[in-house]
Write a protein that holds these residues in place. Structure first.
Motif, mmCIF file in Angstrom:
data_model
loop_
_atom_site.group_PDB
_atom_site.id
_atom_site.type_symbol
_atom_site.label_atom_id
_atom_site.label_comp_id
_atom_site.label_asym_id
_atom_site.label_seq_id
_atom_site.Cartn_x
_atom_site.Cartn_y
_atom_site.Cartn_z
ATOM 1 N N ARG A 187 4.168 -5.140 15.720
ATOM 2 C CA ARG A 187 2.910 -5.875 15.569
ATOM 3 C C ARG A 187 2.156 -5.281 14.395
ATOM 4 N N THR A 188 1.078 -5.962 14.011
ATOM 5 C CA THR A 188 0.311 -5.517 12.843
ATOM 6 C C THR A 188 -1.165 -5.456 13.197
ATOM 7 N N VAL A 189 -1.821 -4.408 12.718
ATOM 8 C CA VAL A 189 -3.277 -4.364 12.837
ATOM 9 C C VAL A 189 -3.840 -4.259 11.410
ATOM 10 N N ASP A 190 -4.845 -5.073 11.122
ATOM 11 C CA ASP A 190 -5.503 -5.003 9.817
ATOM 12 C C ASP A 190 -6.595 -3.944 9.877
ATOM 13 N N VAL A 191 -6.439 -2.887 9.084
ATOM 14 C CA VAL A 191 -7.436 -1.818 9.057
ATOM 15 C C VAL A 191 -8.309 -2.066 7.817
ATOM 16 N N VAL A 192 -9.609 -2.222 8.046
ATOM 17 C CA VAL A 192 -10.496 -2.672 6.958
ATOM 18 C C VAL A 192 -11.539 -1.607 6.636
ATOM 19 N N TRP A 193 -11.640 -1.279 5.344
ATOM 20 C CA TRP A 193 -12.698 -0.389 4.851
ATOM 21 C C TRP A 193 -13.495 -1.154 3.800
ATOM 22 N N SER A 194 -14.683 -0.639 3.429
ATOM 23 C CA SER A 194 -15.430 -1.342 2.388
ATOM 24 C C SER A 194 -14.679 -1.250 1.059
ATOM 25 N N ASP A 195 -14.055 -0.107 0.795
ATOM 26 C CA ASP A 195 -13.214 0.009 -0.408
ATOM 27 C C ASP A 195 -12.228 1.167 -0.220
ATOM 28 N N LEU A 196 -11.374 1.340 -1.208
ATOM 29 C CA LEU A 196 -10.343 2.382 -1.118
ATOM 30 C C LEU A 196 -10.965 3.779 -1.095
ATOM 31 N N ALA A 201 -11.859 8.857 1.790
ATOM 32 C CA ALA A 201 -12.801 9.854 2.320
ATOM 33 C C ALA A 201 -12.635 10.009 3.824
ATOM 34 N N GLU A 202 -12.516 8.891 4.531
ATOM 35 C CA GLU A 202 -12.393 8.989 6.000
ATOM 36 C C GLU A 202 -11.095 9.669 6.403
ATOM 37 N N ILE A 203 -10.033 9.412 5.633
ATOM 38 C CA ILE A 203 -8.746 10.013 5.990
ATOM 39 C C ILE A 203 -8.705 11.493 5.608
ATOM 40 N N THR A 204 -9.061 11.802 4.364
ATOM 41 C CA THR A 204 -8.867 13.190 3.915
ATOM 42 C C THR A 204 -9.988 14.131 4.368
ATOM 43 N N GLU A 205 -11.169 13.594 4.649
ATOM 44 C CA GLU A 205 -12.275 14.470 5.082
ATOM 45 C C GLU A 205 -12.549 14.363 6.577
ATOM 46 N N GLY A 206 -12.097 13.258 7.209
ATOM 47 C CA GLY A 206 -12.434 13.054 8.620
ATOM 48 C C GLY A 206 -11.262 13.159 9.566
ATOM 49 N N ASN A 207 -10.058 12.741 9.120
ATOM 50 C CA ASN A 207 -8.914 12.727 10.039
ATOM 51 C C ASN A 207 -8.424 14.158 10.294
ATOM 52 N N PRO A 208 -8.387 14.584 11.566
ATOM 53 C CA PRO A 208 -8.030 15.966 11.873
ATOM 54 C C PRO A 208 -6.686 16.386 11.282
ATOM 55 N N ALA A 209 -5.676 15.520 11.372
ATOM 56 C CA ALA A 209 -4.358 15.901 10.849
ATOM 57 C C ALA A 209 -4.450 16.156 9.346
ATOM 58 N N TRP A 210 -5.200 15.288 8.641
ATOM 59 C CA TRP A 210 -5.311 15.450 7.184
ATOM 60 C C TRP A 210 -6.214 16.620 6.797
ATOM 61 N N LEU A 233 -0.336 5.290 -2.354
ATOM 62 C CA LEU A 233 0.364 4.731 -1.183
ATOM 63 C C LEU A 233 -0.525 3.693 -0.481
ATOM 64 N N LEU A 234 -1.775 4.043 -0.276
ATOM 65 C CA LEU A 234 -2.704 3.107 0.381
ATOM 66 C C LEU A 234 -2.902 1.877 -0.488
ATOM 67 N N ALA A 235 -3.103 2.104 -1.788
ATOM 68 C CA ALA A 235 -3.339 0.967 -2.706
ATOM 69 C C ALA A 235 -2.136 0.036 -2.714
ATOM 70 N N ASP A 236 -0.926 0.597 -2.708
ATOM 71 C CA ASP A 236 0.292 -0.224 -2.758
ATOM 72 C C ASP A 236 0.478 -1.061 -1.494
ATOM 73 N N HIS A 237 0.022 -0.541 -0.352
ATOM 74 C CA HIS A 237 0.197 -1.269 0.914
ATOM 75 C C HIS A 237 -0.975 -2.192 1.227
ATOM 76 N N GLY A 238 -2.119 -1.987 0.537
ATOM 77 C CA GLY A 238 -3.329 -2.713 0.924
ATOM 78 C C GLY A 238 -3.716 -3.825 -0.035
ATOM 79 N N ARG A 239 -4.788 -4.510 0.306
ATOM 80 C CA ARG A 239 -5.327 -5.587 -0.539
ATOM 81 C C ARG A 239 -6.770 -5.251 -0.854
ATOM 82 N N ALA A 240 -7.080 -5.124 -2.157
ATOM 83 C CA ALA A 240 -8.461 -4.855 -2.555
ATOM 84 C C ALA A 240 -9.091 -6.175 -2.944
ATOM 85 N N GLU A 241 -9.921 -6.716 -2.051
ATOM 86 C CA GLU A 241 -10.658 -7.952 -2.366
ATOM 87 C C GLU A 241 -12.129 -7.577 -2.276
ATOM 88 N N ASP A 242 -12.941 -8.359 -1.535
ATOM 89 C CA ASP A 242 -14.323 -7.893 -1.370
ATOM 90 C C ASP A 242 -14.359 -6.627 -0.516
#
Ligand code: SAM
Length: 258
Positions: A187-196, A201-210, A233-242
């Motif tokens: 299955r797929t879940v769309d994970v949405v942020w305001s921008d890359l 920031a949320e992954i590298t500064e907030g995610n405990p594993a990171w 990696l994130l940019a290649d897998h994601g879509r930057a629109e609004d």
């Protein structure tokens, strides 16, 4: 560092809430009134709270005190009762056959020994009950982040074999020999942020594993390179629109115990 200390670092829920829909889908599909539900490695409790809201009798178990505290506050805010237990998921403190639904969203995949973890999930599930497990597929952005990080970690190789929970073929090996019938679907879940930038920031500064990965890689001087490869990696897998949308595939395995 033990799992409870590691996962209490940073702010897992900042990003984790963005894919909570994958967990709440399990609660919506399988949690019915009065069912005894166990959320294994519940983190901030998305699955547990949604199952309790559906009328189930829910227990949420995790090793991280900070996440359990957040989960408790969220259950209180939602006006539902959940029993929260701080414990190690690899040795569940429950008798055999205790639950109708044993679920783990992106949690039990961190067990060092998948077969032993699967046996433990099956042990506490009653005959006729269900075990539901979610894990990011290896090809997804989140599935690819682990091997990317591992390639920068000195002496890497001892990490949890999360990929074993991520493919229909390997999950059959993980549950082989247990009295269960498996049904696995991607299955797929769309994970949405305001921008890359916000995602990074949320992954590298907030995610405990990171946070742990960064603390290990920074002294080697290779963090800027890893950070820029993660961004690509994130940019290649994601879509930057609004906004920046990352569609992430995961394997949903539902095992019915005989
Ligand atoms: C990626 S988070 C998933 C949290 C939650 N299920 C969700 O979907 O948002 C992984 C969780 O596994 C928990 N965890 C890792 N190892 C554990 C262990 N040995 N025993 C209990 N919990 C553990 C962490 O504390 C963390 O809450």
């Amino acid at each position: 560092m033990d799992a409870g200390t590691l996962w209490s670092l940073g702010d897992y829920a900042a990003a984790g809430d963005r894919w909570a829909e994958a967990s709440t889908r399990i609660a919506e599909a399988y949690a019915t009134p009065d069912l005894a539900v166990l959320d294994v490695a519940c983190g901030p409790g998305s699955l547990a709270v949604a199952a309790a809201a559906a009328g189930a009798e829910v227990t949420g178990l995790d090793a991280a005190p900070a996440l359990l505290e957040l989960a408790r506050a969220r259950a209180d805010a939602a006006g539902v009762g959940v029993e929260w237990i701080e414990a190690d998921m690899t040795a569940l403190p429950f008798p055999d056959d205790a639950f109708d639904l044993v679920a783990s969203a992106f949690g039990c995949m961190f067990a060092p020994e998948p077969e032993a973890m699967a046996a433990e999930l099956a042990r506490v599930c009653r005959p006729g009950g269900r075990i539901a497990v979610l894990a990011w597929t290896s090809e997804s952005a989140f599935g690819a982040m682990g091997p990317l990080a591992a390639s920068y970690l000195p002496g890497a190789g001892g990490g949890a074999p999360v990929h074993r929970w991520a493919r229909a073929e390997s999950i059959r090996e993980v549950f082989a020999g247990l009295p269960v019938e498996l049904d696995a679907a991607v299955r797929t879940v769309d994970v949405v942020w305001s921008d890359l930038d916000q995602a990074m920031a949320e992954i590298t500064e907030g995610n405990p594993a990171w946070i742990g990965i960064r603390a290990t890689v920074e002294p080697t001087g290779r963090w800027p390179e890893l950070e820029s490869r993660l961004r690509r990696l994130l940019a290649d897998h994601g879509r930057a629109e609004d906004r920046f949308t990352l569609p992430v595939d995961y394997l949903e395995t539902v095992a019915t115990k005989a």
